[in-house]
Design a protein around this motif. Structure first.
Motif, PDB file in Angstrom:
ATOM      1  N   ILE A  37       0.842  -1.194   0.000  1.00 31.18           N
ATOM      2  CA  ILE A  37       0.000   0.000   0.000  1.00 31.18           C
ATOM      3  C   ILE A  37       0.884   1.254   0.000  1.00 31.18           C
ATOM      4  CG2 ILE A  37      -1.790   1.219   1.353  1.00 31.18           C
ATOM      5  CD1 ILE A  37      -3.014  -1.213   0.388  1.00 31.18           C
ATOM      6  N   GLY A 225      -2.947   9.912  -5.174  1.00 28.69           N
ATOM      7  CA  GLY A 225      -3.647   8.631  -5.070  1.00 28.69           C
ATOM      8  C   GLY A 225      -3.353   7.654  -6.183  1.00 28.69           C
ATOM      9  N   PHE A 228      -2.677   4.100  -5.153  1.00 34.39           N
ATOM     10  CA  PHE A 228      -3.838   3.297  -4.776  1.00 34.39           C
ATOM     11  C   PHE A 228      -4.619   2.886  -6.011  1.00 34.39           C
ATOM     12  CE2 PHE A 228      -2.900   6.232  -1.278  1.00 34.39           C
ATOM     13  CZ  PHE A 228      -2.501   5.284  -0.359  1.00 34.39           C
ATOM     14  N   ILE A 229      -4.694   3.792  -6.987  1.00 38.03           N
ATOM     15  CA  ILE A 229      -5.360   3.440  -8.239  1.00 38.03           C
ATOM     16  C   ILE A 229      -4.581   2.308  -8.915  1.00 38.03           C
ATOM     17  CG2 ILE A 229      -5.950   4.283 -10.552  1.00 38.03           C
ATOM     18  CD1 ILE A 229      -6.630   6.965  -9.331  1.00 38.03           C
ATOM     19  N   ILE A 231      -2.926  -0.008  -7.502  1.00 33.20           N
ATOM     20  CA  ILE A 231      -3.232  -1.266  -6.811  1.00 33.20           C
ATOM     21  C   ILE A 231      -4.567  -1.824  -7.311  1.00 33.20           C
ATOM     22  CG2 ILE A 231      -3.820  -2.262  -4.564  1.00 33.20           C
ATOM     23  CD1 ILE A 231      -1.673  -0.288  -3.419  1.00 33.20           C
ATOM     24  N   ALA A 232      -5.531  -0.927  -7.537  1.00 27.43           N
ATOM     25  CA  ALA A 232      -6.811  -1.361  -8.112  1.00 27.43           C
ATOM     26  C   ALA A 232      -6.599  -1.896  -9.529  1.00 27.43           C
ATOM     27  CB  ALA A 232      -7.799  -0.209  -8.118  1.00 27.43           C
ATOM     28  N   TYR A 278     -11.491   7.954  -9.498  1.00 23.34           N
ATOM     29  CA  TYR A 278     -11.640   7.295  -8.204  1.00 23.34           C
ATOM     30  C   TYR A 278     -12.949   6.518  -8.148  1.00 23.34           C
ATOM     31  CZ  TYR A 278      -8.020  10.723  -7.407  1.00 23.34           C
ATOM     32  OH  TYR A 278      -6.887  11.466  -7.528  1.00 23.34           O
ATOM     33  N   THR A 281     -12.525   3.450 -10.163  1.00 20.43           N
ATOM     34  CA  THR A 281     -11.802   2.418  -9.419  1.00 20.43           C
ATOM     35  C   THR A 281     -12.769   1.589  -8.591  1.00 20.43           C
ATOM     36  OG1 THR A 281      -9.941   3.932  -9.266  1.00 20.43           O
ATOM     37  CG2 THR A 281      -9.893   2.023  -7.823  1.00 20.43           C
ATOM     38  N   LEU A 282     -13.673   2.280  -7.906  1.00 11.58           N
ATOM     39  CA  LEU A 282     -14.645   1.575  -7.062  1.00 11.58           C
ATOM     40  C   LEU A 282     -15.537   0.668  -7.901  1.00 11.58           C
ATOM     41  CD1 LEU A 282     -15.696   4.484  -4.692  1.00 11.58           C
ATOM     42  CD2 LEU A 282     -14.339   2.473  -4.105  1.00 11.58           C
ATOM     43  N   LEU A 285     -13.568  -2.338  -9.276  1.00  5.61           N
ATOM     44  CA  LEU A 285     -13.287  -3.351  -8.260  1.00  5.61           C
ATOM     45  C   LEU A 285     -14.542  -4.141  -7.931  1.00  5.61           C
ATOM     46  CD1 LEU A 285     -10.884  -1.515  -5.825  1.00  5.61           C
ATOM     47  CD2 LEU A 285     -10.362  -3.439  -7.297  1.00  5.61           C
ATOM     48  N   GLY A 290     -13.691  -8.086  -6.476  1.00  5.69           N
ATOM     49  CA  GLY A 290     -12.586  -8.063  -5.522  1.00  5.69           C
ATOM     50  C   GLY A 290     -11.473  -9.040  -5.791  1.00  5.69           C
ATOM     51  N   ARG A 291     -11.265  -9.962  -4.913  1.00  7.72           N
ATOM     52  CA  ARG A 291      -9.990 -10.654  -4.887  1.00  7.72           C
ATOM     53  C   ARG A 291      -9.973 -11.992  -5.614  1.00  7.72           C
ATOM     54  NH1 ARG A 291      -7.244  -9.268   0.611  1.00  7.72           N
ATOM     55  NH2 ARG A 291      -5.854 -10.792  -0.266  1.00  7.72           N
TER      56      ARG A 291
ATOM     57  N   LEU B  86     -19.482  -2.363  -0.324  1.00  7.52           N
ATOM     58  CA  LEU B  86     -18.582  -2.858  -1.372  1.00  7.52           C
ATOM     59  C   LEU B  86     -17.753  -4.037  -0.860  1.00  7.52           C
ATOM     60  CD1 LEU B  86     -17.305   0.506  -2.914  1.00  7.52           C
ATOM     61  CD2 LEU B  86     -18.632  -1.253  -4.108  1.00  7.52           C
ATOM     62  N   PHE B  90     -19.156  -7.240  -2.616  1.00  3.24           N
ATOM     63  CA  PHE B  90     -18.284  -7.500  -3.759  1.00  3.24           C
ATOM     64  C   PHE B  90     -16.858  -7.879  -3.356  1.00  3.24           C
ATOM     65  CE2 PHE B  90     -21.476  -4.410  -5.196  1.00  3.24           C
ATOM     66  CZ  PHE B  90     -22.043  -5.116  -6.247  1.00  3.24           C
ATOM     67  N   GLY B  91     -16.585  -7.930  -2.070  1.00  8.43           N
ATOM     68  CA  GLY B  91     -15.243  -8.298  -1.625  1.00  8.43           C
ATOM     69  C   GLY B  91     -14.180  -7.270  -1.979  1.00  8.43           C
ATOM     70  N   VAL B  92     -14.568  -5.992  -2.112  1.00  8.81           N
ATOM     71  CA  VAL B  92     -13.592  -4.956  -2.446  1.00  8.81           C
ATOM     72  C   VAL B  92     -12.790  -4.603  -1.191  1.00  8.81           C
ATOM     73  CG1 VAL B  92     -13.272  -2.584  -3.232  1.00  8.81           C
ATOM     74  CG2 VAL B  92     -15.065  -4.005  -4.252  1.00  8.81           C
ATOM     75  N   LEU B  93     -11.458  -4.646  -1.308  1.00  9.18           N
ATOM     76  CA  LEU B  93     -10.593  -4.287  -0.181  1.00  9.18           C
ATOM     77  C   LEU B  93     -10.960  -2.902   0.332  1.00  9.18           C
ATOM     78  CD1 LEU B  93      -6.871  -5.128  -1.035  1.00  9.18           C
ATOM     79  CD2 LEU B  93      -8.230  -6.019   0.857  1.00  9.18           C
ATOM     80  N   ILE B  96      -8.521   0.182  -0.232  1.00 11.19           N
ATOM     81  CA  ILE B  96      -8.603   0.891  -1.508  1.00 11.19           C
ATOM     82  C   ILE B  96      -9.888   1.722  -1.573  1.00 11.19           C
ATOM     83  CG2 ILE B  96      -8.597   0.627  -4.006  1.00 11.19           C
ATOM     84  CD1 ILE B  96      -6.115  -0.505  -2.899  1.00 11.19           C
ATOM     85  N   MET B 100     -10.262   5.797  -2.039  1.00  7.49           N
ATOM     86  CA  MET B 100     -10.943   6.365  -3.207  1.00  7.49           C
ATOM     87  C   MET B 100     -12.071   7.298  -2.760  1.00  7.49           C
ATOM     88  SD  MET B 100      -9.375   5.285  -5.824  1.00  7.49           S
ATOM     89  CE  MET B 100      -7.788   4.952  -5.112  1.00  7.49           C
ATOM     90  N   PHE B 103     -10.959  10.750  -1.767  1.00  9.57           N
ATOM     91  CA  PHE B 103     -10.793  11.670  -2.893  1.00  9.57           C
ATOM     92  C   PHE B 103     -12.148  12.173  -3.390  1.00  9.57           C
ATOM     93  CE2 PHE B 103      -6.609   9.638  -3.144  1.00  9.57           C
ATOM     94  CZ  PHE B 103      -5.814  10.751  -3.323  1.00  9.57           C
ATOM     95  N   VAL B 104     -13.108  11.250  -3.477  1.00 11.96           N
ATOM     96  CA  VAL B 104     -14.434  11.645  -3.967  1.00 11.96           C
ATOM     97  C   VAL B 104     -15.044  12.680  -3.017  1.00 11.96           C
ATOM     98  CG1 VAL B 104     -16.755  10.845  -4.524  1.00 11.96           C
ATOM     99  CG2 VAL B 104     -14.779   9.441  -5.141  1.00 11.96           C
TER     100      VAL B 104
END
Lengths: 305, 300
Positions: A37, A225, A228-229, A231-232, A278, A281-282, A285, A290-291, B86, B90-93, B96, B100, B103-104
């Motif tokens: 991170i 940022g 972080f982007i 990483i996404a 941003y 990104t959300l 993801l 996700g993962r 999220l 959706f399993g979003v970390l 992150i 985000m 910023f928004v």
């Protein structure tokens, strides 16, 4: 002829380049099971390093020093997250904070209390003969600063290294099953440390790109940022170097939209466009759930060596 | 007022948002939720409170303050709920997603103070001043110290009691320490507990924003948070995620920020140095904890 579309596509590749560089490095780091991170910290350190280096020896000295600074920040992260096995999320957050504050402080010490405006030399777009004549994408892909071409070379090289070499296999093995990798004689901690350094190196170059191929100056917090982007982007790219590069283009497009809309005289508030990457990104993801497909041992610390 | 007294007042005023966001982070981290988004939740809370504060009719008096605080709490909760949703859906970390959303929130507030919520003359990027009824009462007459500091202390004690003695607190801690054990031991719906802790954390950070607007700034500015949500991580970790300890570390960092501001004015040490110190504090704390843990398991 430069029409609107090809100017937009050029902007897409230009904004995608630093994101792709950082994401490429982070892909390698995460393949070893470490999520850094603190990548944001390497990017901002690279940006300041680029200004310092370029002041001594021009653009390429700037890139070299940017890489060194990115690496140095990553080394701090690796010391905590790999050597000490501290929590990766917390270590990374602290390293980002350290680098954002540290670069701000150093910049003011080096260049005056108000951070006097200073300009570095920048890379001009270098057209590649013939290829730049291709219709539509020719200018966008092949009339870019040379750092973009370095990226074009790095993507296949890293792909080859990751999937076709013994060392790359070892790296992936650690990320998937550290115990098995260690049993096979791989020095997992050492490989992870090096993978973090490689990610930091490209993060530094990414920050250098922001300065030496785009802004021509340093601004506090100019990484904004992107770490972080990136990483996404690694997630979107499915932990695959080529995937990361392609996902970076999507984000490049999201950022380039603002120039496009400003040029077309739209009345939409500009903050909407600034916030868009941003939000994207959300959404991205969430869309990839996700993962899934992540290295099985990503973020884990519970193995012995 | 003596210089020392002035410093103490400044320190406590600075400490208030750090203390409250520090609580927010401590609660989330205890539940195993890496909420790096206290900054965004703070901004969401500040924005909602300012919105209420500028549009409340003066006749309702102090009710404006109550509504502003509630609005701030809700806005912070909603902002965190986005990331919590999220994560669970959706399993979003969340690391992150919360960054985000920071910023928004920043750009959202920037849009509002330059657009729909801009002050009537449309010159400055800020809202009009909030109505008098929405001002937080002053705690010590003749100073800037307001009741928000007391709210922060009460919150810390309540959070400590809930965490230590209530069944809810036990579920939160169990989910954070070992979600698998908590799940298999039954009776704990880990994903629900962590989602609730996440939203509560956001609500508290939102309240910090509302208190800052009602007690200190009296308007919404573009950069209402100089990174409180990030400093909050240092505050929470240094306190060992103990909410009573957060009182001490919050005040410590309040002193640090006050001193950093003074140093910049007097001897030109950049105020960004404060975040370097925060980062070093975090690293030292985790290094000590980790060295100790590694020694216990014998694998240092």
């Amino acid at each position: 002829m430069i029409d609107g579309t090809s100017a937009f596509l050029e902007g897409v590749v230009r904004t995608a380049t630093p994101l792709a560089l950082a994401a490429l490095g982070e892909t390698v780091t995460e393949r070893s099971g470490i999520i850094n991170i603190g990548l944001e910290g390497s990017i901002i350190a690279g940006a300041l390093g680029a200004v310092v280096g370029a002041g001594y020896g021009g653009v390429w000295a700037g890139f070299a020093f940017a890489a060194v600074c990115g690496c140095a920040v990553a080394a701090i992260f690796a010391l905590f997250a790999v050597t000490l096995r501290a929590d990766q999320i917390i270590s990374g957050t602290a390293v980002t904070l350290l680098a954002l504050g540290g670069t701000g402080t150093l910049y003011r010490i080096l260049y005056g209390s108000a951070g006097a405006a200073l300009n570095t030399p920048t890379l001009d777009p270098t057209p590649i003969p013939l290829l730049s004549q291709l219709p539509v994408v020719g200018r966008a892909l092949f009339v870019q600063p040379s750092i973009t071409y370095v990226l074009y070379v790095l993507v296949p090289v890293v792909t080859w290294w990751t999937y076709r070499t013994h060392a790359g296999l070892g790296l992936r093995a650690i990320g998937e099953n550290p115990a098995a990798a260690i049993a096979a004689g791989i020095r997992a901690r050492k490989v992870q440390f090096l993978a973090v350094l490689f990610g930091g190196l490209l993060g530094g170059v990414s920050g250098g790109t922001l300065v030496l191929a785009q802004a021509g100056t340093f601004v506090e917090g100019m990484s904004a940022g992107r770490g972080f982007i990136a990483i996404a982007i690694v997630v979107l790219g499915r932990w695959n170097p080529l995937g990361a590069a392609l996902a970076a283009v999507v984000f490049g497009a999201a950022s380039a939209l603002q120039f496009f809309f400003q040029a077309s005289g739209s009345n939409l508030p500009y903050q909407l466009f600034l916030a868009f990457p941003y939000v994207l990104t959300l959404l991205a993801l969430a869309a990839t759930r996700g993962r899934t497909n992540s290295p099985a041992a990503l973020g884990r610390q519970d193995f012995e060596q | 007022m003596t210089e020392t007294m002035a410093f103490v007042v400044d320190m406590l005023v600075h400490a208030t948002p750090l203390l409250i966001t520090g609580l927010a982070v401590a609660i989330a981290f205890r539940a195993g939720v890496w909420n790096i988004g206290a900054d965004g939740q703070f901004i969401a809370g500040a924005t909602a409170a300012a919105w209420v504060g500028v549009s409340a009719p003066p006749e309702i008096g102090w009710l404006a303050l109550i509504i502003a605080l509630i609005a701030g709490v809700l806005a912070g909760a909603i902002w965190a709920a986005l990331a919590a949703w999220l994560r669970s859906r959706f399993g979003v970390l969340e690391v992150i997603s919360t960054i985000m959303l920071n910023f928004v929130a920043t750009y959202g507030a920037s849009f509002l103070v330059r657009g729909p919520l801009q002050e009537p003359t449309h010159v400055y990027p800020q809202t009009a001043g909030i109505v008098d009824g929405a001002h937080m009462p002053i705690l010590v007459a003749g100073t800037r110290l307001h009741w928000g500091f007391v709210i922060a202390l009460v919150l810390a004690v309540v959070a400590w009691w809930v965490m230590k003695y209530s069944a809810t607190g036990f579920r939160v801690r169990a989910s954070g320490v070992n979600p698998f054990a908590a799940r298999s031991a039954g009776l704990i719906d880990v994903s629900r507990v962590t989602a609730v802790a996440f939203v509560v954390s956001g609500a508290i950070a939102g309240m910090a924003g509302a208190i800052e607007v009602s007690g200190v700034t009296f308007a919404l500015y573009e950069n209402i948070s100089p990174g409180y949500g990030y400093t909050a991580i240092a505050v929470a970790l240094l306190a060992g995620l103990n909410t009573l300890g957060v009182i001490g570390t919050g005040i410590l960092f309040g002193a640090l920020e006050t001193a950093a501001g003074a140093m910049q004015r007097n001897i030109g040490i950049p105020s960004t140095t404060a975040s370097v110190i925060e980062a070093i504090v975090i690293l030292v704390v985790i290094a000590i904890a980790q060295l100790r843990a590694n020694r216990v398991t014998g694998t240092a």
